[in-house]
Design a protein around this motif. Sequence first.
Motif, PDB file in Angstrom:
ATOM      1  N   MET A   1       0.850  -1.182   0.000  1.00 19.24           N
ATOM      2  CA  MET A   1       0.000   0.000   0.000  1.00 19.24           C
ATOM      3  C   MET A   1       0.893   1.242   0.000  1.00 19.24           C
ATOM      4  SD  MET A   1      -3.111   0.729   2.531  1.00 19.24           S
ATOM      5  CE  MET A   1      -4.068   2.190   2.408  1.00 19.24           C
ATOM      6  N   LYS A   2       0.562   2.193  -0.852  1.00 20.92           N
ATOM      7  CA  LYS A   2       1.412   3.373  -0.928  1.00 20.92           C
ATOM      8  C   LYS A   2       1.080   4.393   0.153  1.00 20.92           C
ATOM      9  CE  LYS A   2      -1.077   4.593  -5.116  1.00 20.92           C
ATOM     10  NZ  LYS A   2      -1.023   5.149  -6.440  1.00 20.92           N
ATOM     11  N   HIS A   3       2.123   5.020   0.613  1.00 16.65           N
ATOM     12  CA  HIS A   3       1.996   6.052   1.641  1.00 16.65           C
ATOM     13  C   HIS A   3       1.604   7.365   0.954  1.00 16.65           C
ATOM     14  CE1 HIS A   3       3.137   8.873   4.792  1.00 16.65           C
ATOM     15  NE2 HIS A   3       3.105   7.850   5.632  1.00 16.65           N
ATOM     16  N   PRO A   4       0.730   8.172   1.561  1.00 14.81           N
ATOM     17  CA  PRO A   4       0.308   9.432   0.935  1.00 14.81           C
ATOM     18  C   PRO A   4       1.465  10.374   0.611  1.00 14.81           C
ATOM     19  CG  PRO A   4      -1.084   8.924   2.828  1.00 14.81           C
ATOM     20  CD  PRO A   4       0.010   7.901   2.810  1.00 14.81           C
ATOM     21  N   VAL A   5       2.509  10.372   1.423  1.00 14.93           N
ATOM     22  CA  VAL A   5       3.653  11.244   1.151  1.00 14.93           C
ATOM     23  C   VAL A   5       4.387  10.767  -0.103  1.00 14.93           C
ATOM     24  CG1 VAL A   5       5.888  12.075   2.001  1.00 14.93           C
ATOM     25  CG2 VAL A   5       3.913  11.979   3.540  1.00 14.93           C
ATOM     26  N   ASP A   6       4.535   9.450  -0.253  1.00  8.26           N
ATOM     27  CA  ASP A   6       5.188   8.909  -1.442  1.00  8.26           C
ATOM     28  C   ASP A   6       4.385   9.247  -2.701  1.00  8.26           C
ATOM     29  OD1 ASP A   6       7.192   7.741   0.131  1.00  8.26           O
ATOM     30  OD2 ASP A   6       6.000   5.917   0.407  1.00  8.26           O
ATOM     31  N   ALA A   7       3.067   9.155  -2.597  1.00 11.68           N
ATOM     32  CA  ALA A   7       2.211   9.499  -3.733  1.00 11.68           C
ATOM     33  C   ALA A   7       2.334  10.986  -4.066  1.00 11.68           C
ATOM     34  CB  ALA A   7       0.753   9.140  -3.428  1.00 11.68           C
ATOM     35  N   HIS A   8       2.392  11.828  -3.046  1.00  6.29           N
ATOM     36  CA  HIS A   8       2.520  13.270  -3.261  1.00  6.29           C
ATOM     37  C   HIS A   8       3.850  13.603  -3.927  1.00  6.29           C
ATOM     38  CE1 HIS A   8       1.867  17.561  -2.485  1.00  6.29           C
ATOM     39  NE2 HIS A   8       3.157  17.595  -2.199  1.00  6.29           N
ATOM     40  N   VAL A   9       4.936  13.047  -3.418  1.00  9.43           N
ATOM     41  CA  VAL A   9       6.262  13.285  -3.999  1.00  9.43           C
ATOM     42  C   VAL A   9       6.278  12.805  -5.445  1.00  9.43           C
ATOM     43  CG1 VAL A   9       8.699  12.598  -3.898  1.00  9.43           C
ATOM     44  CG2 VAL A   9       7.505  13.297  -1.810  1.00  9.43           C
ATOM     45  N   GLY A  10       5.686  11.658  -5.703  1.00  7.98           N
ATOM     46  CA  GLY A  10       5.626  11.134  -7.067  1.00  7.98           C
ATOM     47  C   GLY A  10       4.871  12.045  -8.014  1.00  7.98           C
ATOM     48  N   LYS A  11       3.755  12.592  -7.543  1.00 14.07           N
ATOM     49  CA  LYS A  11       2.985  13.530  -8.373  1.00 14.07           C
ATOM     50  C   LYS A  11       3.791  14.782  -8.683  1.00 14.07           C
ATOM     51  CE  LYS A  11      -1.683  12.269  -6.938  1.00 14.07           C
ATOM     52  NZ  LYS A  11      -2.877  12.705  -6.213  1.00 14.07           N
ATOM     53  N   ARG A  12       4.551  15.246  -7.676  1.00 12.44           N
ATOM     54  CA  ARG A  12       5.381  16.435  -7.887  1.00 12.44           C
ATOM     55  C   ARG A  12       6.520  16.156  -8.866  1.00 12.44           C
ATOM     56  NH1 ARG A  12       3.640  21.236  -6.823  1.00 12.44           N
ATOM     57  NH2 ARG A  12       5.658  21.945  -6.083  1.00 12.44           N
ATOM     58  N   ILE A  13       7.078  14.948  -8.810  1.00 10.15           N
ATOM     59  CA  ILE A  13       8.109  14.570  -9.790  1.00 10.15           C
ATOM     60  C   ILE A  13       7.507  14.599 -11.187  1.00 10.15           C
ATOM     61  CG2 ILE A  13       9.570  12.688 -10.644  1.00 10.15           C
ATOM     62  CD1 ILE A  13       9.967  11.865  -7.678  1.00 10.15           C
ATOM     63  N   ARG A  14       6.364  13.939 -11.358  1.00  8.42           N
ATOM     64  CA  ARG A  14       5.708  13.889 -12.668  1.00  8.42           C
ATOM     65  C   ARG A  14       5.356  15.300 -13.154  1.00  8.42           C
ATOM     66  NH1 ARG A  14       1.674  10.456 -11.756  1.00  8.42           N
ATOM     67  NH2 ARG A  14       0.277  12.117 -11.100  1.00  8.42           N
ATOM     68  N   HIS A  15       4.822  16.105 -12.267  1.00 10.50           N
ATOM     69  CA  HIS A  15       4.429  17.473 -12.609  1.00 10.50           C
ATOM     70  C   HIS A  15       5.637  18.260 -13.126  1.00 10.50           C
ATOM     71  CE1 HIS A  15       2.829  21.537 -12.152  1.00 10.50           C
ATOM     72  NE2 HIS A  15       3.871  21.809 -11.380  1.00 10.50           N
ATOM     73  N   ARG A  16       6.711  18.242 -12.379  1.00 10.50           N
ATOM     74  CA  ARG A  16       7.895  19.012 -12.787  1.00 10.50           C
ATOM     75  C   ARG A  16       8.512  18.453 -14.056  1.00 10.50           C
ATOM     76  NH1 ARG A  16      10.055  23.936 -13.042  1.00 10.50           N
ATOM     77  NH2 ARG A  16      12.280  23.732 -13.364  1.00 10.50           N
ATOM     78  N   ARG A  17       8.587  17.129 -14.174  1.00  9.13           N
ATOM     79  CA  ARG A  17       9.140  16.509 -15.382  1.00  9.13           C
ATOM     80  C   ARG A  17       8.339  16.941 -16.597  1.00  9.13           C
ATOM     81  NH1 ARG A  17       7.488  12.551 -18.279  1.00  9.13           N
ATOM     82  NH2 ARG A  17       6.057  11.683 -16.745  1.00  9.13           N
ATOM     83  N   GLY A  21       9.247  19.448 -19.964  1.00 13.93           N
ATOM     84  CA  GLY A  21       9.207  18.752 -21.243  1.00 13.93           C
ATOM     85  C   GLY A  21      10.141  17.560 -21.318  1.00 13.93           C
ATOM     86  N   MET A  22      10.332  16.893 -20.210  1.00 13.00           N
ATOM     87  CA  MET A  22      11.245  15.754 -20.149  1.00 13.00           C
ATOM     88  C   MET A  22      10.447  14.456 -20.105  1.00 13.00           C
ATOM     89  SD  MET A  22      14.227  15.152 -17.262  1.00 13.00           S
ATOM     90  CE  MET A  22      15.199  16.586 -17.704  1.00 13.00           C
ATOM     91  N   THR A  23      10.908  13.446 -20.820  1.00 18.77           N
ATOM     92  CA  THR A  23      10.251  12.142 -20.766  1.00 18.77           C
ATOM     93  C   THR A  23      10.752  11.369 -19.555  1.00 18.77           C
ATOM     94  OG1 THR A  23      11.949  11.009 -22.054  1.00 18.77           O
ATOM     95  CG2 THR A  23      10.138  12.053 -23.295  1.00 18.77           C
ATOM     96  N   GLN A  24      10.052  10.300 -19.232  1.00 19.47           N
ATOM     97  CA  GLN A  24      10.515   9.439 -18.139  1.00 19.47           C
ATOM     98  C   GLN A  24      11.880   8.855 -18.483  1.00 19.47           C
ATOM     99  OE1 GLN A  24       7.244   6.658 -17.726  1.00 19.47           O
ATOM    100  NE2 GLN A  24       6.329   7.876 -16.075  1.00 19.47           N
ATOM    101  N   GLN A  25      12.086   8.512 -19.736  1.00 26.23           N
ATOM    102  CA  GLN A  25      13.364   7.951 -20.158  1.00 26.23           C
ATOM    103  C   GLN A  25      14.492   8.964 -19.989  1.00 26.23           C
ATOM    104  OE1 GLN A  25      14.044   4.611 -21.331  1.00 26.23           O
ATOM    105  NE2 GLN A  25      16.017   5.443 -20.686  1.00 26.23           N
ATOM    106  N   TYR A  41       8.180   5.596  -9.080  1.00 21.11           N
ATOM    107  CA  TYR A  41       8.264   6.770  -8.206  1.00 21.11           C
ATOM    108  C   TYR A  41       7.053   7.668  -8.419  1.00 21.11           C
ATOM    109  CZ  TYR A  41      13.277   5.815  -7.334  1.00 21.11           C
ATOM    110  OH  TYR A  41      14.478   5.273  -6.970  1.00 21.11           O
ATOM    111  N   GLU A  42       6.719   7.913  -9.684  1.00 20.39           N
ATOM    112  CA  GLU A  42       5.639   8.850 -10.000  1.00 20.39           C
ATOM    113  C   GLU A  42       4.275   8.361  -9.534  1.00 20.39           C
ATOM    114  OE1 GLU A  42       5.859   9.953 -14.132  1.00 20.39           O
ATOM    115  OE2 GLU A  42       7.659  11.173 -13.797  1.00 20.39           O
ATOM    116  N   THR A  43       4.078   7.068  -9.466  1.00 23.85           N
ATOM    117  CA  THR A  43       2.804   6.535  -8.985  1.00 23.85           C
ATOM    118  C   THR A  43       2.792   6.364  -7.474  1.00 23.85           C
ATOM    119  OG1 THR A  43       3.513   4.242  -9.279  1.00 23.85           O
ATOM    120  CG2 THR A  43       2.350   5.293 -11.140  1.00 23.85           C
ATOM    121  N   GLY A  44       3.956   6.523  -6.840  1.00 23.29           N
ATOM    122  CA  GLY A  44       4.044   6.335  -5.399  1.00 23.29           C
ATOM    123  C   GLY A  44       4.189   4.888  -4.994  1.00 23.29           C
ATOM    124  N   MET A  45       4.348   3.991  -5.955  1.00 24.98           N
ATOM    125  CA  MET A  45       4.496   2.570  -5.645  1.00 24.98           C
ATOM    126  C   MET A  45       5.843   2.288  -4.981  1.00 24.98           C
ATOM    127  SD  MET A  45       1.624   1.347  -6.326  1.00 24.98           S
ATOM    128  CE  MET A  45       1.954  -0.372  -6.032  1.00 24.98           C
TER     129      MET A  45
END
Length: 120
Positions: A1-17, A21-25, A41-45
């Motif tokens: 089960m993902k922790h809310p902080v991990d999910a939040h950090v992941g969303k912020r990574i995805r948002h900034r990426r 204009g950067m791809t995951q790769q 990381y981006e999903t908080g898994m």
Amino acid sequence: MKHPVDAHVGKRIRHRRWMVGMTQQQLADCVGIKFQQIQKYETGMNRVSASRLWDIAEALGVSISFFFEGLEGAGDQARQAEGDRITDKEALELVRSYYAIPEAQRRRLFDLARVLSEAA
């Protein structure tokens, strides 16, 4: 089960990426990992270690604190709703396009948007 902080950090990574204009790769290449790990990381898994978050922050041009912004107001539903709006892909694309406009025209567009929002 993902922790809310991990999910939040992941969303912020995805948002900034996405904003830069950067791809995951591309991000994965910058920090020396596989893109699948960025996905986790981006999903908080998967949790991001401190040193990896440091590398990601460097690659994305932000401070470590960027990834934790908004956590102190997580209980405030109004602030959370506002935060959810910015994760919408259309809104992110609009912001990216906005910053691609030369500064003088961008300022005029901003003033127009403010007037329209006040009239709504």
